[in-house]
Design a protein around this motif. Sequence first.
Motif, PDB file in Angstrom:
ATOM      1  N   HIS A  20       0.807  -1.213   0.000  1.00  0.00           N
ATOM      2  CA  HIS A  20       0.000   0.000   0.000  1.00  0.00           C
ATOM      3  C   HIS A  20       0.842   1.267   0.000  1.00  0.00           C
ATOM      4  O   HIS A  20       1.840   1.361   0.716  1.00  0.00           O
ATOM      5  CB  HIS A  20      -0.920   0.020   1.231  1.00  0.00           C
ATOM      6  CG  HIS A  20      -2.152  -0.793   1.059  1.00  0.00           C
ATOM      7  ND1 HIS A  20      -3.371  -0.240   0.751  1.00  0.00           N
ATOM      8  CD2 HIS A  20      -2.349  -2.129   1.136  1.00  0.00           C
ATOM      9  CE1 HIS A  20      -4.272  -1.205   0.643  1.00  0.00           C
ATOM     10  NE2 HIS A  20      -3.681  -2.360   0.875  1.00  0.00           N
ATOM     11  N   PRO A  21       0.400   2.266  -0.770  1.00  0.00           N
ATOM     12  CA  PRO A  21       1.065   3.569  -0.731  1.00  0.00           C
ATOM     13  C   PRO A  21       0.673   4.343   0.524  1.00  0.00           C
ATOM     14  O   PRO A  21      -0.419   4.156   1.063  1.00  0.00           O
ATOM     15  CB  PRO A  21       0.531   4.263  -1.987  1.00  0.00           C
ATOM     16  CG  PRO A  21      -0.827   3.655  -2.203  1.00  0.00           C
ATOM     17  CD  PRO A  21      -0.705   2.231  -1.737  1.00  0.00           C
ATOM     18  N   TYR A  22       1.571   5.211   0.978  1.00  0.00           N
ATOM     19  CA  TYR A  22       1.288   6.111   2.102  1.00  0.00           C
ATOM     20  C   TYR A  22       0.593   5.383   3.255  1.00  0.00           C
ATOM     21  O   TYR A  22      -0.466   5.802   3.727  1.00  0.00           O
ATOM     22  CB  TYR A  22       0.456   7.311   1.628  1.00  0.00           C
ATOM     23  CG  TYR A  22       1.269   8.299   0.853  1.00  0.00           C
ATOM     24  CD1 TYR A  22       2.063   9.236   1.488  1.00  0.00           C
ATOM     25  CD2 TYR A  22       1.276   8.269  -0.537  1.00  0.00           C
ATOM     26  CE1 TYR A  22       2.840  10.139   0.770  1.00  0.00           C
ATOM     27  CE2 TYR A  22       2.041   9.162  -1.269  1.00  0.00           C
ATOM     28  CZ  TYR A  22       2.824  10.091  -0.613  1.00  0.00           C
ATOM     29  OH  TYR A  22       3.586  10.963  -1.328  1.00  0.00           O
ATOM     30  N   THR A  23       1.206   4.310   3.719  1.00  0.00           N
ATOM     31  CA  THR A  23       0.624   3.462   4.752  1.00  0.00           C
ATOM     32  C   THR A  23       1.732   2.967   5.666  1.00  0.00           C
ATOM     33  O   THR A  23       2.830   2.658   5.192  1.00  0.00           O
ATOM     34  CB  THR A  23      -0.092   2.244   4.099  1.00  0.00           C
ATOM     35  OG1 THR A  23      -1.139   2.733   3.241  1.00  0.00           O
ATOM     36  CG2 THR A  23      -0.685   1.306   5.128  1.00  0.00           C
ATOM     37  N   ASN A  24       1.457   2.917   6.960  1.00  0.00           N
ATOM     38  CA  ASN A  24       2.369   2.251   7.883  1.00  0.00           C
ATOM     39  C   ASN A  24       2.205   0.749   7.663  1.00  0.00           C
ATOM     40  O   ASN A  24       1.200   0.149   8.063  1.00  0.00           O
ATOM     41  CB  ASN A  24       2.042   2.635   9.329  1.00  0.00           C
ATOM     42  CG  ASN A  24       2.997   2.027  10.334  1.00  0.00           C
ATOM     43  OD1 ASN A  24       3.379   0.862  10.228  1.00  0.00           O
ATOM     44  ND2 ASN A  24       3.374   2.807  11.335  1.00  0.00           N
TER      45      ASN A  24
END
Length: 466
Positions: A20-24
């Motif tokens: 996933h993009p922009y995800t912890n």
Amino acid sequence: MPSPQLPNSMAARDIAHVLHPYTNLVKHETAGPLVIESGKGIYVYDDQGKEYIEGMAGLWCAGLGFSEAALVDAAIEQMRKLPYYHGFGHKTTGPVVELAEKLKSLSPIKLAKVFFAEGGSGANDTLIKLIWYYNNARGRPEKKTILSRIKGYHGVTIASASLTGLPANHRDFDLPIARIKHVDCPHYYRFAETGESEAEFVARLARNLEDFIQAEGPDNVAAFFAEPVMGAGGVILPPKGYFPAIQAVLKKYDILSVSDEVICGFGRTGNWWGAQTFDYQPDFISCAKQLSSAYLPISAVLVPEHVYEVIRDNSGKIGTFGHGFTYGGHPVAAAVALRTLQIYEERNILGHVNAVAPRFQARLKKLADHPLVGEARGTGLIGATELVANKATRASFAPTAGVGAACMNFAQEEGLIIRAMAGDVIGFCPPMIITESEVDELFDRFERALAKTLAWVSQQGLNAAA
């Protein structure tokens, strides 16, 4: 939301297979995703049937909402007629030509050509290359440094991520690359000095820019990139007179200017272009997102005559213009984008935005009275609240406290999807078709989330020492 641990659930399969993009990514393996299954108007629905107001229009982009049949029909018609072709080697398609003509008719700058890419990052990467190519063609090989701003956002490819002025986009990616540098963020609330008026703040930023250019050497600085409203950096509006002051400096040193309209273009600020809203007169424009209401990926670079003539002649010397994308100017995406622009005009979306924006901005500004809100800011149908630990001192919460993320999660509980950004800024950017009653429902849901956030902050003792 079903447990992501349920075998064969969509959530569990996502955890197993999707990066996933922009995800912890550590948290994602236990928390799992929100699975969105369908959409209608300004609403989306998860796989359990729960309704959410999409308060960010996806990613600042679904201007016509999530169920515009006319765009589906445009895609189907073009898909049946010609599902793909390209523009390499003297080839073209009807939708690409018509879309270029339409964009030229809407452009606020004197335009020669339109170049198509797949997204905002590709458009801004293209602009960097064009600017370097242009200066080489003019015999100015040293005039290559590109300036953007701290907290600016221009994309995630190697060059566009270098333009982006956010730490998370650089850290451990070995960015920014050489010849891309960052200057002041024009956020008066955060960066004005004690007792400094807005006009004095603008004058100081203009002096700082000129000093920076002098230190770099004017013959080395090629261009300046700016969003009219800084989106992902926190919905930061320029103070009054900012762009005229900055542009006077740029023109003094023959430095090209770029308006990144990827978020602001096509009505979001109440004009066709954010540059028009803030008296910005750039040389180039990049646009994407609401160009097709995000129904298909497409972006465009608007190229002025004086630049086109130079790069045209240089391509003749070299033998080709050696840049382009396989899917740039995809005929189906172009057909959908063209139909989108037609709908904006047919339904007077600009008029609608200007009719609804006063209610949106009034509800937004009212949030400034809340104990957690340091600043509520916005224009048109875009805005943000900045959550603070102490309103009087403007002290922020510690980044590790996760207050913005908590507020975003409470909003999701209330059936509202919004976005938490660095500095505990909560962004709002609903589809432009939103009605006044839907604006009220959006902010009613957010106010309930904000009340839950305040209770949580107090329970955690996060503002006890502020």
